[in-house]
Design a protein around this motif. Structure first.
Motif, PDB file in Angstrom:
ATOM      1  N   GLY A 158     -13.129 -11.674  -2.143  1.00  0.00           N
ATOM      2  CA  GLY A 158     -12.580 -10.873  -1.055  1.00  0.00           C
ATOM      3  C   GLY A 158     -11.441 -11.585  -0.350  1.00  0.00           C
ATOM      4  N   LEU A 159     -10.285 -10.932  -0.343  1.00  0.00           N
ATOM      5  CA  LEU A 159      -9.121 -11.498   0.337  1.00  0.00           C
ATOM      6  C   LEU A 159      -9.321 -11.449   1.841  1.00  0.00           C
ATOM      7  CD1 LEU A 159      -6.215  -9.959  -1.780  1.00  0.00           C
ATOM      8  CD2 LEU A 159      -7.164 -12.274  -1.921  1.00  0.00           C
ATOM      9  N   SER A 160      -8.700 -12.378   2.513  1.00  0.00           N
ATOM     10  CA  SER A 160      -8.803 -12.484   3.959  1.00  0.00           C
ATOM     11  C   SER A 160      -8.113 -11.307   4.645  1.00  0.00           C
ATOM     12  CB  SER A 160      -8.149 -13.793   4.411  1.00  0.00           C
ATOM     13  OG  SER A 160      -7.941 -13.796   5.794  1.00  0.00           O
ATOM     14  N   TYR A 161      -8.671 -10.876   5.749  1.00  0.00           N
ATOM     15  CA  TYR A 161      -8.050  -9.830   6.558  1.00  0.00           C
ATOM     16  C   TYR A 161      -6.680 -10.301   7.063  1.00  0.00           C
ATOM     17  CZ  TYR A 161      -7.420  -6.199  10.063  1.00  0.00           C
ATOM     18  OH  TYR A 161      -6.923  -5.159  10.800  1.00  0.00           O
ATOM     19  N   ASP A 162      -6.503 -11.587   7.257  1.00  0.00           N
ATOM     20  CA  ASP A 162      -5.212 -12.123   7.698  1.00  0.00           C
ATOM     21  C   ASP A 162      -4.106 -11.820   6.691  1.00  0.00           C
ATOM     22  OD1 ASP A 162      -6.287 -13.128  10.036  1.00  0.00           O
ATOM     23  OD2 ASP A 162      -6.600 -15.134   9.221  1.00  0.00           O
ATOM     24  N   ILE A 163      -4.447 -11.795   5.410  1.00  0.00           N
ATOM     25  CA  ILE A 163      -3.467 -11.445   4.382  1.00  0.00           C
ATOM     26  C   ILE A 163      -2.998 -10.007   4.594  1.00  0.00           C
ATOM     27  CG2 ILE A 163      -3.165 -10.995   1.906  1.00  0.00           C
ATOM     28  CD1 ILE A 163      -4.947 -13.483   1.426  1.00  0.00           C
ATOM     29  N   PHE A 164      -3.931  -9.120   4.901  1.00  0.00           N
ATOM     30  CA  PHE A 164      -3.592  -7.720   5.191  1.00  0.00           C
ATOM     31  C   PHE A 164      -2.625  -7.644   6.376  1.00  0.00           C
ATOM     32  CE2 PHE A 164      -4.335  -3.889   7.674  1.00  0.00           C
ATOM     33  CZ  PHE A 164      -4.175  -2.882   6.728  1.00  0.00           C
ATOM     34  N   LEU A 165      -2.918  -8.379   7.442  1.00  0.00           N
ATOM     35  CA  LEU A 165      -2.051  -8.360   8.628  1.00  0.00           C
ATOM     36  C   LEU A 165      -0.656  -8.885   8.297  1.00  0.00           C
ATOM     37  CD1 LEU A 165      -4.499  -9.616  11.400  1.00  0.00           C
ATOM     38  CD2 LEU A 165      -3.747  -7.257  10.960  1.00  0.00           C
ATOM     39  N   HIS A 166      -0.604  -9.952   7.535  1.00  0.00           N
ATOM     40  CA  HIS A 166       0.687 -10.519   7.153  1.00  0.00           C
ATOM     41  C   HIS A 166       1.454  -9.537   6.268  1.00  0.00           C
ATOM     42  CE1 HIS A 166       3.588 -13.711   6.576  1.00  0.00           C
ATOM     43  NE2 HIS A 166       3.534 -13.507   5.271  1.00  0.00           N
ATOM     44  N   PHE A 167       0.744  -8.878   5.375  1.00  0.00           N
ATOM     45  CA  PHE A 167       1.362  -7.902   4.481  1.00  0.00           C
ATOM     46  C   PHE A 167       1.897  -6.720   5.276  1.00  0.00           C
ATOM     47  CE2 PHE A 167       1.123  -4.794   0.893  1.00  0.00           C
ATOM     48  CZ  PHE A 167       2.033  -5.441   0.074  1.00  0.00           C
ATOM     49  N   ALA A 168       1.152  -6.259   6.275  1.00  0.00           N
ATOM     50  CA  ALA A 168       1.609  -5.164   7.135  1.00  0.00           C
ATOM     51  C   ALA A 168       2.889  -5.567   7.859  1.00  0.00           C
ATOM     52  CB  ALA A 168       0.524  -4.772   8.128  1.00  0.00           C
ATOM     53  N   GLU A 169       2.929  -6.795   8.330  1.00  0.00           N
ATOM     54  CA  GLU A 169       4.120  -7.293   9.016  1.00  0.00           C
ATOM     55  C   GLU A 169       5.307  -7.379   8.060  1.00  0.00           C
ATOM     56  OE1 GLU A 169       5.438 -11.557  10.789  1.00  0.00           O
ATOM     57  OE2 GLU A 169       3.506 -10.797  11.474  1.00  0.00           O
ATOM     58  N   LEU A 170       5.068  -7.899   6.881  1.00  0.00           N
ATOM     59  CA  LEU A 170       6.122  -8.055   5.880  1.00  0.00           C
ATOM     60  C   LEU A 170       6.714  -6.708   5.473  1.00  0.00           C
ATOM     61  CD1 LEU A 170       7.593  -9.946   3.776  1.00  0.00           C
ATOM     62  CD2 LEU A 170       5.735  -9.342   2.236  1.00  0.00           C
ATOM     63  N   THR A 171       5.858  -5.721   5.288  1.00  0.00           N
ATOM     64  CA  THR A 171       6.313  -4.411   4.826  1.00  0.00           C
ATOM     65  C   THR A 171       6.740  -3.498   5.971  1.00  0.00           C
ATOM     66  OG1 THR A 171       4.060  -3.518   4.852  1.00  0.00           O
ATOM     67  CG2 THR A 171       4.863  -4.465   2.759  1.00  0.00           C
ATOM     68  N   ARG A 172       6.481  -3.927   7.196  1.00  0.00           N
ATOM     69  CA  ARG A 172       6.764  -3.130   8.385  1.00  0.00           C
ATOM     70  C   ARG A 172       6.014  -1.799   8.373  1.00  0.00           C
ATOM     71  NH1 ARG A 172      11.534  -4.418   6.452  1.00  0.00           N
ATOM     72  NH2 ARG A 172      12.210  -2.269   6.257  1.00  0.00           N
ATOM     73  N   LEU A 173       4.858  -1.793   7.740  1.00  0.00           N
ATOM     74  CA  LEU A 173       3.985  -0.625   7.760  1.00  0.00           C
ATOM     75  C   LEU A 173       2.948  -0.836   8.852  1.00  0.00           C
ATOM     76  CD1 LEU A 173       3.294  -0.232   3.939  1.00  0.00           C
ATOM     77  CD2 LEU A 173       4.811   1.182   5.337  1.00  0.00           C
ATOM     78  N   ASP A 174       2.612   0.223   9.571  1.00  0.00           N
ATOM     79  CA  ASP A 174       1.522   0.039  10.520  1.00  0.00           C
ATOM     80  C   ASP A 174       0.222  -0.046   9.727  1.00  0.00           C
ATOM     81  OD1 ASP A 174       0.366   2.645  10.149  1.00  0.00           O
ATOM     82  OD2 ASP A 174       1.700   3.480  11.659  1.00  0.00           O
ATOM     83  N   LYS A 175      -0.784  -0.576  10.371  1.00  0.00           N
ATOM     84  CA  LYS A 175      -2.055  -0.823   9.678  1.00  0.00           C
ATOM     85  C   LYS A 175      -2.641   0.449   9.085  1.00  0.00           C
ATOM     86  CE  LYS A 175      -3.283  -3.668  13.198  1.00  0.00           C
ATOM     87  NZ  LYS A 175      -4.227  -4.365  14.065  1.00  0.00           N
ATOM     88  N   ARG A 176      -2.485   1.563   9.770  1.00  0.00           N
ATOM     89  CA  ARG A 176      -3.016   2.838   9.260  1.00  0.00           C
ATOM     90  C   ARG A 176      -2.350   3.242   7.954  1.00  0.00           C
ATOM     91  NH1 ARG A 176      -5.125   6.708  13.545  1.00  0.00           N
ATOM     92  NH2 ARG A 176      -5.457   5.370  15.341  1.00  0.00           N
ATOM     93  N   GLU A 177      -1.011   3.143   7.929  1.00  0.00           N
ATOM     94  CA  GLU A 177      -0.293   3.547   6.722  1.00  0.00           C
ATOM     95  C   GLU A 177      -0.592   2.608   5.566  1.00  0.00           C
ATOM     96  OE1 GLU A 177       3.983   5.343   5.359  1.00  0.00           O
ATOM     97  OE2 GLU A 177       3.969   4.006   7.095  1.00  0.00           O
ATOM     98  N   LEU A 178      -0.652   1.317   5.837  1.00  0.00           N
ATOM     99  CA  LEU A 178      -0.989   0.369   4.784  1.00  0.00           C
ATOM    100  C   LEU A 178      -2.402   0.617   4.279  1.00  0.00           C
ATOM    101  CD1 LEU A 178      -0.351  -2.017   2.992  1.00  0.00           C
ATOM    102  CD2 LEU A 178      -0.904  -3.534   4.911  1.00  0.00           C
ATOM    103  N   ALA A 179      -3.343   0.827   5.175  1.00  0.00           N
ATOM    104  CA  ALA A 179      -4.723   1.107   4.760  1.00  0.00           C
ATOM    105  C   ALA A 179      -4.784   2.375   3.912  1.00  0.00           C
ATOM    106  CB  ALA A 179      -5.620   1.230   5.989  1.00  0.00           C
ATOM    107  N   ALA A 180      -4.052   3.413   4.312  1.00  0.00           N
ATOM    108  CA  ALA A 180      -4.041   4.658   3.538  1.00  0.00           C
ATOM    109  C   ALA A 180      -3.484   4.418   2.137  1.00  0.00           C
ATOM    110  CB  ALA A 180      -3.225   5.726   4.265  1.00  0.00           C
ATOM    111  N   SER A 181      -2.447   3.601   2.040  1.00  0.00           N
ATOM    112  CA  SER A 181      -1.869   3.289   0.737  1.00  0.00           C
ATOM    113  C   SER A 181      -2.843   2.520  -0.153  1.00  0.00           C
ATOM    114  CB  SER A 181      -0.592   2.460   0.909  1.00  0.00           C
ATOM    115  OG  SER A 181       0.383   3.216   1.560  1.00  0.00           O
ATOM    116  N   LEU A 182      -3.775   1.838   0.473  1.00  0.00           N
ATOM    117  CA  LEU A 182      -4.779   1.065  -0.263  1.00  0.00           C
ATOM    118  C   LEU A 182      -6.093   1.828  -0.430  1.00  0.00           C
ATOM    119  CD1 LEU A 182      -4.189  -2.334   1.560  1.00  0.00           C
ATOM    120  CD2 LEU A 182      -3.465  -1.740  -0.757  1.00  0.00           C
ATOM    121  N   SER A 183      -6.120   3.087   0.049  1.00  0.00           N
ATOM    122  CA  SER A 183      -7.329   3.915   0.026  1.00  0.00           C
ATOM    123  C   SER A 183      -8.474   3.277   0.809  1.00  0.00           C
ATOM    124  CB  SER A 183      -7.787   4.216  -1.400  1.00  0.00           C
ATOM    125  OG  SER A 183      -6.867   5.058  -2.029  1.00  0.00           O
ATOM    126  N   ILE A 184      -8.146   2.729   1.963  1.00  0.00           N
ATOM    127  CA  ILE A 184      -9.145   2.130   2.841  1.00  0.00           C
ATOM    128  C   ILE A 184      -9.221   2.985   4.101  1.00  0.00           C
ATOM    129  CG2 ILE A 184      -9.787   0.101   4.203  1.00  0.00           C
ATOM    130  CD1 ILE A 184      -8.206  -1.591   2.170  1.00  0.00           C
TER     131      ILE A 184
END
Length: 131
Positions: free
Chosen positions: A20-46
């Motif tokens: 399991g990848l760290s939640y911090d990776i998700f936050l960093h990825f959201a910042e890098l892509t400039r996607l809000d957490k909701r949109e990134l989660a939707a793209s990941l089917s979460i």
């Protein structure tokens, strides 16, 4: 990969995803892509409720981690397509692309098949094949 703390390949990558990848990776990825957490989660089917649980636990399940890895792999390919220009790659991922039925690549990344289709389009564009 992309300086997110994800091993690039091999056994280390397998174990990182499996554990399991760290939640911090998700936050960093959201910042890098400039996607809000909701949109990134939707793209990941979460689902959002699941995302909140993962924020509390600090880690994703292995299937969610695998989705995040696949998304990262596509992002790397898109950045390469745009010769290192992160902004252009993100804009492209958020644009309607005729070659994938007028869908946004971002909306195709929740499945392996969708990721493969997007990577195929990236490869064709990189080599000048647009049909």
């Amino acid at each position: 990969m992309l300086k997110l703390g994800i091993p690039s390949r091999g056994l280390a990558l397998h174990f990182a995803i499996n554990n399991g990848l760290s939640y911090d990776i998700f936050l960093h990825f959201a910042e890098l892509t400039r996607l809000d957490k909701r949109e990134l989660a939707a793209s990941l089917s979460i689902a959002l409720a699941t995302l909140h649980r993962r924020a509390k636990s600090g880690h994703f399940k292995n299937s969610e981690s695998d989705n995040l890895y696949r998304f990262t792999h596509v992002l790397v390919a898109a950045i390469d397509l745009f010769e290192g220009n992160n902004d252009d790659a993100i804009t492209w991922l958020q644009s309607d692309i005729e070659a994938i039925g007028g869908n946004r690549p971002l909306d195709m990344l929740s499945t392996s098949a969708g990721c493969d289709a997007v990577k195929d389009i990236i490869g064709r564009q990189k080599h000048g094949v647009f049909a």
